[in-house]
Scaffold this motif. Structure first.
Motif, PDB file in Angstrom:
ATOM      1  N   PRO A 134       4.355  10.670  11.353  1.00 16.47           N
ATOM      2  CA  PRO A 134       5.303   9.768  10.694  1.00 16.47           C
ATOM      3  C   PRO A 134       6.200   9.071  11.722  1.00 16.47           C
ATOM      4  O   PRO A 134       6.428   9.598  12.816  1.00 16.47           O
ATOM      5  N   THR A 192      12.721   4.906   5.721  1.00 19.63           N
ATOM      6  CA  THR A 192      11.639   4.089   5.168  1.00 19.63           C
ATOM      7  C   THR A 192      11.240   4.587   3.787  1.00 19.63           C
ATOM      8  O   THR A 192      11.010   3.789   2.864  1.00 19.63           O
ATOM      9  N   LEU A 193      11.158   5.906   3.612  1.00 20.97           N
ATOM     10  CA  LEU A 193      10.823   6.461   2.308  1.00 20.97           C
ATOM     11  C   LEU A 193      11.879   6.088   1.272  1.00 20.97           C
ATOM     12  O   LEU A 193      11.549   5.720   0.135  1.00 20.97           O
ATOM     13  N   VAL A 202       1.794   9.828   2.871  1.00 29.92           N
ATOM     14  CA  VAL A 202       1.845   8.415   3.251  1.00 29.92           C
ATOM     15  C   VAL A 202       1.542   8.218   4.730  1.00 29.92           C
ATOM     16  O   VAL A 202       0.815   7.298   5.113  1.00 29.92           O
ATOM     17  N   TRP A 203       2.063   9.106   5.584  1.00 27.32           N
ATOM     18  CA  TRP A 203       1.970   8.885   7.030  1.00 27.32           C
ATOM     19  C   TRP A 203       1.127   9.928   7.766  1.00 27.32           C
ATOM     20  O   TRP A 203       0.908   9.790   8.969  1.00 27.32           O
ATOM     21  N   GLN A 239      -4.361   3.945  -1.371  1.00 26.00           N
ATOM     22  CA  GLN A 239      -4.625   4.567  -0.077  1.00 26.00           C
ATOM     23  C   GLN A 239      -4.233   6.037  -0.189  1.00 26.00           C
ATOM     24  O   GLN A 239      -3.059   6.373  -0.302  1.00 26.00           O
ATOM     25  N   THR A 274       1.237   4.273  -2.786  1.00 26.10           N
ATOM     26  CA  THR A 274       0.855   5.673  -2.573  1.00 26.10           C
ATOM     27  C   THR A 274       1.977   6.605  -3.025  1.00 26.10           C
ATOM     28  O   THR A 274       1.718   7.647  -3.638  1.00 26.10           O
ATOM     29  N   VAL A 275       3.216   6.242  -2.712  1.00 31.08           N
ATOM     30  CA  VAL A 275       4.359   7.052  -3.153  1.00 31.08           C
ATOM     31  C   VAL A 275       4.356   7.162  -4.675  1.00 31.08           C
ATOM     32  O   VAL A 275       4.467   8.264  -5.243  1.00 31.08           O
ATOM     33  N   ARG A 292       0.805  -1.221   0.000  1.00 27.93           N
ATOM     34  CA  ARG A 292       0.000   0.000   0.000  1.00 27.93           C
ATOM     35  C   ARG A 292       0.837   1.269   0.000  1.00 27.93           C
ATOM     36  O   ARG A 292       0.581   2.182  -0.785  1.00 27.93           O
ATOM     37  N   LYS A 293       1.806   1.368   0.890  1.00 27.62           N
ATOM     38  CA  LYS A 293       2.525   2.635   1.026  1.00 27.62           C
ATOM     39  C   LYS A 293       3.435   2.922  -0.165  1.00 27.62           C
ATOM     40  O   LYS A 293       3.448   4.067  -0.663  1.00 27.62           O
ATOM     41  N   TYR A 303      11.256   2.630   0.116  1.00 28.25           N
ATOM     42  CA  TYR A 303      10.168   2.544  -0.853  1.00 28.25           C
ATOM     43  C   TYR A 303      10.648   2.980  -2.233  1.00 28.25           C
ATOM     44  O   TYR A 303      10.266   2.381  -3.258  1.00 28.25           O
TER      45      TYR A 303
END
Length: 275
Positions: A54, A61-62, A49-50, A153, A27-28, A23-24, A65
């Motif tokens: 965050p 984490t970004l 995203v968050w 999302q 979204t990115v 999902r995340k 991704y």
């Protein structure tokens, strides 16, 4: 790279999909795809995203991704050399100072094609060519595969983007119906407009078009009943009366105004644009 926002997210490179299942990261990619060839700041991606909370490791984490997305881009590119991509996947998902950029490399976006066809339809209507307008509007609407970004999302920016795209779709649908009414297609429009009036019970424009189509189909009493139903819903749901334009259309129906039978008359055109 080809981008599709008018339905489930679609991003393809060399004909191969690059949309992740998680999902995340999806979204990115969706936010980058909604702003093709433009820098998206890191802060904007994080908020999307968050939200306002965050994690502490959000930057790492970004970056993870982004690496995952680049891996999918590499898989889509394959092993063949690409002289126009000197940095490989980094030439497509580009790191810029303060953010990232999705370089479409001259590819297409369905939202941009929708806008192009919509403008063609508007120009045809202004030139008095409803047949060409109807065709252009239909082609624009045929690009839609479902609700915009249906499988993403969405944070605040993607939610606003999806809402804007949906409003544009409804507007072009109304214009296509206006063009078809001008072409005398009222009989075939009654069913479609009845469904739209049920789906959007507060949309005065669709109700106005339904009333006019019913009148031209010889169903004046049903057209007036449509007005009364809308009036009741507006009063119950919002405490409002129908707009002056819609009340004017009701009066014209009660008087059997011959202007309603003349699609090219400016007066009947203005009556159609209520709401």
């Amino acid at each position: 790279m080809d981008i599709g926002l008018l339905g489930p997210l679609k991003v393809e490179l060399s004909g191969q999909p690059v949309v992740p299942t998680a999902r995340k990261p999806r979204t990115v990619l969706a936010l980058l795809a909604a702003c093709p060839n433009r820098l998206v700041p890191i802060e904007t991606l994080i908020e999307e995203v968050w939200g306002e909370r965050p994690p502490r490791s959000v930057q790492t984490t970004l970056q993870t991704y982004v690496l995952q997305l680049r891996g999918r881009i590499s898989a889509a590119l394959g092993d063949a050399p690409h002289g126009d991509l000197p940095l490989g996947n980094k030439s497509v998902l580009v790191t810029e100072p303060g953010g990232y950029l999705l370089d479409t490399r001259g590819g297409s976006a369905d939202s941009q094609e929708f806008d192009r066809l919509s403008r063609r339809g508007h120009r045809a209507m202004e030139a008095g060519d409803p047949a060409a307008a109807s065709q252009a509007f239909r082609q624009a609407l045929d690009l839609w595969r479902g609700p915009a970004l249906a499988d993403v999302q969405r944070g605040p920016r993607l939610e606003a983007e999806a809402r804007c795209l949906e409003e544009s779709r409804l507007s072009i649908l109304s214009r296509r119906i206006e063009a078809d009414l001008s072409l005398g297609r009222h009989h075939e429009l009654v069913g479609e407009l009845s469904g739209l009036a049920d789906q959007y019970p507060l949309h005065e424009g669709y109700h106005a078009q339904l009333m006019l189509a019913l009148h031209r189909a010889g169903r004046r009493s049903t057209a007036l009943e449509t007005y009364q139903r809308l009036r009741t819903v507006l009063n119950t749901e919002l405490g409002l009366d129908p707009s002056p334009e819609l009340r004017q259309l009701q009066c014209a129906l009660l008087a059997s105004d011959p202007a309603l039978d003349l699609p090219a008359e400016p007066r009947s055109r203005s009556l159609l644009r209520a709401g």
